[in-house]
Design a protein around this motif. Structure first.
Motif, PDB file in Angstrom:
ATOM      1  N   ALA A  13      38.790  -5.988  42.788  1.00  0.00           N
ATOM      2  CA  ALA A  13      38.860  -5.394  41.445  1.00  0.00           C
ATOM      3  C   ALA A  13      37.459  -5.098  40.915  1.00  0.00           C
ATOM      4  O   ALA A  13      37.234  -4.055  40.283  1.00  0.00           O
ATOM      5  N   GLU A  54      39.771  -9.371  31.453  1.00  0.00           N
ATOM      6  CA  GLU A  54      41.135  -9.033  31.865  1.00  0.00           C
ATOM      7  C   GLU A  54      41.994  -8.696  30.653  1.00  0.00           C
ATOM      8  O   GLU A  54      41.838  -9.289  29.596  1.00  0.00           O
ATOM      9  N   LYS A  58      45.046  -7.503  34.408  1.00  0.00           N
ATOM     10  CA  LYS A  58      44.296  -6.459  35.103  1.00  0.00           C
ATOM     11  C   LYS A  58      42.823  -6.535  34.697  1.00  0.00           C
ATOM     12  O   LYS A  58      42.502  -6.674  33.518  1.00  0.00           O
ATOM     13  N   SER A  84      35.900  -0.556  33.419  1.00  0.00           N
ATOM     14  CA  SER A  84      36.786   0.325  34.181  1.00  0.00           C
ATOM     15  C   SER A  84      36.902   1.667  33.457  1.00  0.00           C
ATOM     16  O   SER A  84      37.038   1.694  32.233  1.00  0.00           O
TER      17      SER A  84
END
Length: 160
Positions: A13, A54, A58, A84
């Protein structure tokens, strides 16, 4: 959002976030052609405390804290942050930086310094300024941006 220390299980990740940003070569003064292993070694190196942010299980962001210098400069830390692309514009970087300010103080640091903030990264410069960082130096043309050419780099600093 929850921020916690990263584990090896988070490597994929973290790589999904960090690799494209480093390979773009426009915000970090890091070799843009590193392998996945080199990227993970850099971001999760033994000299760093690496954390992840998170949401709903995710990973939406990651950052690290490390000592900026040794010896008489060891009370100053340095951090790197990445969000992200799917989470951009939602305050993730702000919350990670706020978290890092608390954690850095808990780790015994007395100040935080960003050594090489690319001046064209206006969102970062704006956010760090809002969070109390002062621009204490400007390095004219110190970064070779892949599309803008020679770009200034800033040194930003904040006491904890």
């Amino acid at each position: 959002m929850h921020i916690r220390p990263a584990t090896q299980e988070d490597s994929a990740a973290i790589l999904d976030i960090v690799a494209p940003i480093l390979r773009a070569g426009d915000t970090y003064a890091i070799d843009s052609d590193m392998t996945d292993e080199q990227i993970l070694s850099y971001w999760m190196g033994k000299d760093k405390v690496t954390l992840i942010a998170e949401e709903d299980g995710k990973v939406v962001g990651t950052y690290y804290i490390r000592q900026n210098q040794g010896g008489g400069g060891s009370h100053v830390c340095n951090c790197g942050y990445m969000t992200s692309p799917a989470a951009t514009g939602r305050g993730i970087a702000r919350r990670m930086c706020e978290d890092s300010l608390v954690r850095a103080k808990e780790l015994g640091y007395r100040a935080m310094q960003f050594n090489f903030v690319i001046a064209s990264n206006e969102a970062a410069v704006h956010l760090w300024s809002k969070l109390g960082f002062e621009t204490v130096g400007r390095l004219p043309g110190a970064f070779m941006h892949p599309t803008l050419g020679e770009t200034d780099a800033l040194v930003m600093y904040r006491k904890l």
